[in-house]
Structures are given as C-alpha cells and as structure tokens.
Design an enzyme around this catalytic site. Sequence first.
Site, PDB file in Angstrom:
ATOM      1  N   LYS A 172       0.839  -1.203   0.000  1.00  0.00           N
ATOM      2  CA  LYS A 172       0.000   0.000   0.000  1.00  0.00           C
ATOM      3  C   LYS A 172       0.871   1.249   0.000  1.00  0.00           C
ATOM      4  O   LYS A 172       0.557   2.234  -0.675  1.00  0.00           O
ATOM      5  CB  LYS A 172      -0.942   0.005   1.207  1.00  0.00           C
ATOM      6  CG  LYS A 172      -1.892   1.206   1.270  1.00  0.00           C
ATOM      7  CD  LYS A 172      -2.915   1.221   0.141  1.00  0.00           C
ATOM      8  CE  LYS A 172      -3.702   2.522   0.044  1.00  0.00           C
ATOM      9  NZ  LYS A 172      -4.727   2.711   1.057  1.00  0.00           N
ATOM     10  N   LYS A 240      -1.301  12.190   4.992  1.00  0.00           N
ATOM     11  CA  LYS A 240      -0.908  11.230   6.033  1.00  0.00           C
ATOM     12  C   LYS A 240      -0.193  10.036   5.408  1.00  0.00           C
ATOM     13  O   LYS A 240       0.857   9.592   5.884  1.00  0.00           O
ATOM     14  CB  LYS A 240      -2.169  10.791   6.799  1.00  0.00           C
ATOM     15  CG  LYS A 240      -1.955   9.785   7.909  1.00  0.00           C
ATOM     16  CD  LYS A 240      -2.081   8.327   7.474  1.00  0.00           C
ATOM     17  CE  LYS A 240      -3.486   7.921   7.078  1.00  0.00           C
ATOM     18  NZ  LYS A 240      -3.571   6.482   6.735  1.00  0.00           N
TER      19      LYS A 240
END
Lengths: 298, 298
Positions: A172, A240
């Site tokens: 990811k 983030k």
Amino acid sequence: MAERIGFIGLGLMGKPMARNLLAAGYPLTVHSRSAPPVDELVAEGAARASTPAEVAAASDVTITMLPDTPDVESVLFGDDGVSEGAAAGSLVVDMSTIDPIATRAFADRLGSGRVGMLDAPVSGGEVGAVAGTLSIMVGGLDDAFERARPLLEAMGSTIVHVGASGAGQVTKTCNQLVVGSAVEAVAEALVLAAQAGVDPARVREALLGGFAGSKVLELHGQRMLDGAFEPGFRASLMAKDGRIVVAAAERLGAPIPAFRAVAERLEAMLPAGRGDLDYAALVTLLEDEAGRTLRAEP
Amino acid sequence: MAERIGFIGLGLMGKPMARNLLAAGYPLTVHSRSAPPVDELVAEGAARASTPAEVAAASDVTITMLPDTPDVESVLFGDDGVSEGAAAGSLVVDMSTIDPIATRAFADRLGSGRVGMLDAPVSGGEVGAVAGTLSIMVGGLDDAFERARPLLEAMGSTIVHVGASGAGQVTKTCNQLVVGSAVEAVAEALVLAAQAGVDPARVREALLGGFAGSKVLELHGQRMLDGAFEPGFRASLMAKDGRIVVAAAERLGAPIPAFRAVAERLEAMLPAGRGDLDYAALVTLLEDEAGRTLRAEP
C-alpha cells in the site's frame, strides 16, 4: 457456519465495506466513534458493541478500518481494546493504511496472545468500497489468509497475498507513492497545457492512448478538468499516507527523491484549507500559482 | 495519385516509420546523416537524396524525425535546408520531439514561403514505430491535418489533432512530463518494496489491479524487474525531453515542482554513463543508492 465478524471504524470507507459483509450474510457486530453510521448498520441487521473489546469478544474475525497508525494501536491495545476481548484462535484483519513497520509489531503483540493478524489495506476509494470492487493487498501467514479470503472477496475484486506480515502495508505504501506521484504529474501537465493555450481536455484525451495512459489520468484527470473535488479520498488522508511513505523510506534506506516533492505538495494542502477535498485538488495549488484554472470561463 | 513523401532522419524511430510509408505504397525520398539506413531503404524501393533541400524538392510532403530542436532548425533553415527546396503549397510534418515555442516560430518562417507545417510528435517507442501503432499528437491548421492524415495513419494508430501550431509539441511535452514522472515513481516504489523485504514482482502485480495501474507500471515496471535496459527509448533523449519540459514550463509560468526532481534524476543518468540505456534504467540510480538490485541473486 459463517464466521462471526466484527467491524471497527465505519467511516467513508468502512461503512460500505461493513455493509457488503452484511449483504454477504455474515453475522456482524459493529463499533465506531460516531453514532450515526452504527445506527444505520444496526437498522440493517448488525449488532452494536460499545467498545472494541466487546466487538472482539463477539467475533471470530475482527476487522479494523481506521485513519492512522495511532488509532489502530489504541483500538487494538488501549483500554477496552481488541486485545482484551479477542479469544485465542481468533483473527484480526487491519484494513487501515498504516505504517508497515508498526504493523509487524502489532502482529507480534497479538500473536503472543495467540490471536492471528493480517494487514490488508485497500485501494479503490469510496467507489470501490461501495461496489465491493476494492483492490486488497494482504500480508500475513498463509492459513490466516485462506481463512479471511471469503470475507475479503465480499469487499474486493482483486485480492493479492503479497507476502508475510507487513507486506500488505508495504504494498500500500508503494501504491500511494505511485498514485500520489501520478496525480501530481497529471496536474502539472494539464496546467502546463492550459498555460500554453492548449485545451487540457484534448491533451488528456491524446495522452490516454499512449504510454502516458493510466487510471489516474483517466479518473483524476477528469476530476481536475471538471473541478470535481468532493472526496473520493481526502487530501488530508493522502498527506498522512505521504508521511508514511517518507518515514518508511527513511527507516528502510530507500531513496525517494521525486516523491519527496510530491509529499511536500500534499502537506501544502492542509494550510491551504483543502484537506477535506479529494487529493485531485492538488491541481488547485498549481492553478493558484499559475493564476488560472483549467475550466473554461462560462 | 499518392503524394510524394520525403523523409529526413532515419534513426531508431525514423527508419521503421519511413518503411511503413513505403509499405503503404507512397513514393519515398530519404535522407539521413548516416549512410546504412539510407542504403537499406533504397534497397527496399526509396529514392536517395543528398541534402534536405533535395528531399523537399522531390516531395509534396516532407517529414522530419530528428533528435532535438537545433537539428530541426538546421535541417529546415540551414544551408541546403528544406526551406531552400520546398515548393509553395508543399507541407512539412515535423515528428521530432522539440521545443513547443520554437515549433511555432518554425511554422511561421515556413509559412512566409507558403509552405505549410504540422508539428506531429509521437509516443509509443521503437515498438510502436515498427508496428505502425504510434500515438501521434498533431498541431496545425485543419486542412494541413486532413492532408497529412492518411500518411500519419500509415505510421500510427491513435492520431489526435490537438489544436493550432505548437499544440502537438505542447501535448508531447505533457506526455513526457507524465511518463517520466511515472517511471521514476515506479522505480522508487519497487526499490522501497525490495528494501522492506517484499518481492517487487508481487508488488507490481498487486498494484496493476488498482488505481496505481498504468502502462508504465506494466511495461517499464517489468523492464526494471528484469534489468532489461536495451532501448526502447534512450535515457539521454528522455533527459533532453526533460529539459524541454523545464524550459517550456519556465517560459509559460507553469509550476512543475515534482517534475523538477524527475528531470534531475534524468540528467544524472548521463554522468553515470547510462544515457544509452532505456530510461527505465532510472531504477539503477536508486539501486546504487540503496546498495541492492531488484533482481533475486541466482
């Protein structure tokens, strides 16, 4: 008999994912910080739990879908956390996007109580969550993966077991690096075209047919042309994720010279008050600097 | 009757493009700095010309496929250049990738002699040039485009008339910005995966199914995994294209904060002695810095 599923974190992504599990016939217990999505799913047949520990106690497999690493840590190991309620032999599947190295530590801590863990972050956005067509990248042991596979198939259409614990989050991280870079590049290209007096919509069209073709050019390129920035995936969350990429790269000794510039652009969305827009709105920073928008004047 | 075509510049791209015109039945006159590809095409039925002016004098449409802006300028306007031989009413189609602003100036200069000009740079690499499946981005007047379309269709499969003179080169500039950024991002992601102990081939596979999917991840990602760096498209030419992007962005006031970092990486290929490798070899700079390669040891 179908395994009993717990779901913690009913946000933009989590709520439709949980709903797809319910629709697939799994007994579901849910918990979330805000009440309305819990009420919604309870009305659709889920059971309510007041703490993460209660969710885990009522479930064979507990799924977490939370914003960031500290949220996952506190839901798993804080007061009334999952680890207090989870029975030996149960399984935690964390589908949040969090730090890949912290993930391995969480799996070790759960494993000491004989609770299994998979890291299984997703790609595909809210659209994919609703449609059940997420791409799911999984790290962990083979038997845990085989156990979770039917659940994952209720939420996603591409499910890849990449490797051992942490491999899902590493994948990811790589995904966000590639996607974030692509969105910034498409934005830079379309603004350059507009500055040169060339129709950016025609440029997007011409580029789609060649080596520059990508899902990002297709979907986010169109968002930029339309100024359609309702998320989707919030710029604040992408910022983030950018921090996760940079931190992981630093600890691993992985050079990311170009992504560093992308991460800076993502951070700049926050003071600009654009954290709640889709991250395709990265183009608005460039538009401001160029003193124009991509949209033809009415 | 088929128009008489001239072709100047029989390099890695130009030679197969010229061959496809010959195969489509066009009478063809060729010229190139080096003799062997001229000899080859003459053996296949083309006529030989000893200067660009001679090519233009023998042709209704003269195509140029050259490395950089100064090469095109000198072939068009230098001693024995195309502009000395081209008749009023003839057409020049420059398929090189060059500066988009210089292109407009060249079109103006040719236009003053009533010679038309299209800018028609291509994407798709040597593979696309050989197969006749190039993506061709065209700038110029409608009637010139319609006149050239059958020729372009002999060389490419996606032909887009983007706009007025220069629009083709602007589009190509945008293309190289997007493709260069994507190659660097894929390289950074695969090296990060390897540094984290995760199989980069599995990561590529997992990413192809989601938002990160792209032609670059598919093709150049595989090149990186295989260490297959025979060009394809040379890093030295991609570095040149990077300079075109940066120069155009500066003159146009188009911000390219992330591409600047990519352009620096492309430049770094030259002192590293890797300019003749495919630009997928950008990954080798990262491999050097990380102290590892993506390939499993035998």
